[in-house]
Design an enzyme around this catalytic site. Structure first.
Site, PDB file in Angstrom:
ATOM      1  N   ASP A 147     -31.107 -16.989  -8.370  1.00  0.00           N
ATOM      2  CA  ASP A 147     -30.870 -15.936  -9.356  1.00  0.00           C
ATOM      3  C   ASP A 147     -29.781 -15.058  -8.744  1.00  0.00           C
ATOM      4  O   ASP A 147     -30.026 -14.369  -7.748  1.00  0.00           O
ATOM      5  CB  ASP A 147     -32.155 -15.142  -9.600  1.00  0.00           C
ATOM      6  CG  ASP A 147     -31.937 -13.956 -10.548  1.00  0.00           C
ATOM      7  OD1 ASP A 147     -30.768 -13.597 -10.818  1.00  0.00           O
ATOM      8  OD2 ASP A 147     -32.941 -13.376 -10.993  1.00  0.00           O
TER       9      ASP A 147
ATOM     10  N   ASN B 233     -20.050 -18.599 -11.232  1.00  0.00           N
ATOM     11  CA  ASN B 233     -19.943 -18.928 -12.656  1.00  0.00           C
ATOM     12  C   ASN B 233     -21.047 -18.314 -13.508  1.00  0.00           C
ATOM     13  O   ASN B 233     -20.826 -18.038 -14.687  1.00  0.00           O
ATOM     14  CB  ASN B 233     -19.982 -20.466 -12.790  1.00  0.00           C
ATOM     15  CG  ASN B 233     -20.252 -20.913 -14.211  1.00  0.00           C
ATOM     16  OD1 ASN B 233     -19.361 -20.865 -15.068  1.00  0.00           O
ATOM     17  ND2 ASN B 233     -21.481 -21.329 -14.492  1.00  0.00           N
TER      18      ASN B 233
ATOM     19  N   TYR C 217     -20.501  -6.593 -21.470  1.00  0.00           N
ATOM     20  CA  TYR C 217     -19.941  -7.880 -21.038  1.00  0.00           C
ATOM     21  C   TYR C 217     -18.479  -7.698 -20.643  1.00  0.00           C
ATOM     22  O   TYR C 217     -18.049  -8.145 -19.565  1.00  0.00           O
ATOM     23  CB  TYR C 217     -20.070  -8.894 -22.183  1.00  0.00           C
ATOM     24  CG  TYR C 217     -19.569 -10.287 -21.853  1.00  0.00           C
ATOM     25  CD1 TYR C 217     -20.308 -11.136 -21.043  1.00  0.00           C
ATOM     26  CD2 TYR C 217     -18.360 -10.752 -22.371  1.00  0.00           C
ATOM     27  CE1 TYR C 217     -19.861 -12.411 -20.747  1.00  0.00           C
ATOM     28  CE2 TYR C 217     -17.904 -12.028 -22.092  1.00  0.00           C
ATOM     29  CZ  TYR C 217     -18.666 -12.859 -21.272  1.00  0.00           C
ATOM     30  OH  TYR C 217     -18.205 -14.130 -20.979  1.00  0.00           O
TER      31      TYR C 217
ATOM     32  N   LYS D   3     -16.856  -8.179 -16.867  1.00  0.00           N
ATOM     33  CA  LYS D   3     -15.846  -9.226 -16.635  1.00  0.00           C
ATOM     34  C   LYS D   3     -14.525  -8.623 -16.130  1.00  0.00           C
ATOM     35  O   LYS D   3     -13.811  -9.242 -15.342  1.00  0.00           O
ATOM     36  CB  LYS D   3     -15.632 -10.045 -17.907  1.00  0.00           C
ATOM     37  CG  LYS D   3     -16.832 -10.908 -18.290  1.00  0.00           C
ATOM     38  CD  LYS D   3     -17.095 -11.983 -17.245  1.00  0.00           C
ATOM     39  CE  LYS D   3     -18.223 -12.921 -17.625  1.00  0.00           C
ATOM     40  NZ  LYS D   3     -18.432 -13.993 -16.639  1.00  0.00           N
TER      41      LYS D   3
ATOM     42  N   GLY E 245     -23.510 -26.073 -19.462  1.00  0.00           N
ATOM     43  CA  GLY E 245     -22.265 -25.410 -19.860  1.00  0.00           C
ATOM     44  C   GLY E 245     -21.125 -25.619 -18.876  1.00  0.00           C
ATOM     45  O   GLY E 245     -20.959 -26.694 -18.284  1.00  0.00           O
ATOM     46  N   ILE E 246     -20.350 -24.557 -18.680  1.00  0.00           N
ATOM     47  CA  ILE E 246     -19.149 -24.638 -17.831  1.00  0.00           C
ATOM     48  C   ILE E 246     -19.533 -24.984 -16.385  1.00  0.00           C
ATOM     49  O   ILE E 246     -18.880 -25.817 -15.741  1.00  0.00           O
ATOM     50  CB  ILE E 246     -18.379 -23.296 -17.893  1.00  0.00           C
ATOM     51  CG1 ILE E 246     -17.776 -23.101 -19.297  1.00  0.00           C
ATOM     52  CG2 ILE E 246     -17.276 -23.258 -16.824  1.00  0.00           C
ATOM     53  CD1 ILE E 246     -17.172 -21.720 -19.537  1.00  0.00           C
TER      54      ILE E 246
ATOM     55  N   THR F  19     -20.041 -23.964 -25.441  1.00  0.00           N
ATOM     56  CA  THR F  19     -21.216 -24.183 -24.585  1.00  0.00           C
ATOM     57  C   THR F  19     -22.403 -23.501 -25.261  1.00  0.00           C
ATOM     58  O   THR F  19     -22.222 -22.752 -26.233  1.00  0.00           O
ATOM     59  CB  THR F  19     -21.028 -23.530 -23.195  1.00  0.00           C
ATOM     60  OG1 THR F  19     -21.114 -22.105 -23.364  1.00  0.00           O
ATOM     61  CG2 THR F  19     -19.704 -23.911 -22.547  1.00  0.00           C
TER      62      THR F  19
END
Ligand SMILES: NC(=O)c1ccc[n+]([C@@H]2O[C@H](COP(=O)([O-])OP(=O)(O)OC[C@H]3O[C@@H](n4cnc5c(N)ncnc54)[C@H](O)[C@@H]3O)[C@@H](O)[C@H]2O)c1
Length: 259
Positions: free
Chosen positions: A58, A81, A152, A156, A17-18, A189
């Site tokens: 982790d 990330n 989430y 964030k 992904g990113i 992604t």
């Protein structure tokens, strides 16, 4: 001259992904890259493809951060990330009324605790040279509420604010250690796969997900990586505590502007 020459960069959640796109872009710009993830098989493959080093990390584990601190004592760039939505194993209830405390904590443990520990370690690994760049991958969801993904969105939003605390702390100390947050939206992604699925309605679901995006498409991981190259480089020497959206215009206003 490559834009990240002589810089050592560690990226979390970089197996795919990113994160993988950032690792690739950093390697292209001459950085010495350390790919880290919990998916060791994919992480090692990603690292091998770009001639980078791989380390298991982790981000929710303090013991893992301590091991990284011992193995890699000096850094120029850290990209926090790694992140999860909480929907990785399928549909779950994450609205403010019904989300379980366990599900809430699991998302915060990776997204927020992981970023907090990353910043703490990053500062320690940059202090000796008194210079560096910490890039925290937040989200559009860190700037607006998401009723169905409250944990989430909360995690964030906290990353956005903590990035500013880190930026101010380092500036107060007189260190040239910068910290900025990046706020992508709808980047295509594997994180989207549980929500899109591979049924016959896949295309319709994808179109629906970007229907409100003024540019009417998903963004690409490489487009996030390009911004992270700039933030990691000395071109961004005066940027700290900033929040940068990368969302096809989503947060600029409403796509349905008056005629
Ligand atoms: N894709 C998007 O549309 C989008 C939008 C906004 C923000 N983001 C953020 O960008 C970041 C990367 O997202 P992505 O779309 O590439 O996701 P992804 O699911 O494709 O990749 C996430 C990577 O993180 C790793 N990971 C998961 N838990 C981990 C942990 N505890 N420790 C270390 N690594 C772990 C996974 O193994 C995986 O390699 C995340 O923080 C995500 O919230 C993504």
């Amino acid at each position: 001259m490559p834009r990240l020459q002589d810089k050592t960069a560690l990226i979390t959640g970089a197996a795919r992904g990113i994160g993988a796109a950032i690792a690739q872009a950093y390697a292209n710009e001459g950085a010495s890259v350390i790919v880290t993830d919990i998916d060791d098989t994919l992480g090692q493959q990603t690292a091998k493809n770009i001639c980078a080093r791989y380390e298991h990390l982790d981000v929710s584990s303090e013991a893992d951060w301590q091991a990284i601190a011992a193995a890699i004592p000096a850094l120029d760039i850290l990209v926090n990330n790694a992140g999860i939505t909480g929907f990785e194993s399928g549909e779950m209830v994450h609205d403010p009324e019904n989300a379980s405390l366990e599900a809430w904590r699991a998302v915060h443990a990776v997204n927020l605790d992981g970023t907090f520990m990353g910043c703490r370690y990053g500062i320690g690994a940059m202090k000796a040279k008194s210079t560096g760049s910490i890039i925290n991958i937040s989200s559009r969801s860190g700037l607006v509420g998401i009723p169905g993904a409250a944990a989430y969105a909360s995690s964030k939003a906290a990353i956005r604010n903590h990035s500013k605390s880190v930026a101010l702390y380092c500036a107060q100390k007189g260190w040239n250690i910068r910290c900025n947050s990046v706020h992508p939206a709808a980047i295509l992604t594997p994180i989207w796969e549980p929500m899109i699925g591979d049924g016959p309605d896949r295309d319709a679901k994808m179109a629906a997900l970007v229907a409100d995006t003024p540019m009417k498409r998903f963004g690409l991981p490489e487009e996030v990586a390009a911004l992270c190259v700039m933030l990691g480089s000395d071109e961004a020497a005066y940027m700290t505590g900033a929040e940068l959206t990368l969302d096809g215009g989503l947060l600029a206003g409403s796509a349905a502007s008056p005629g």
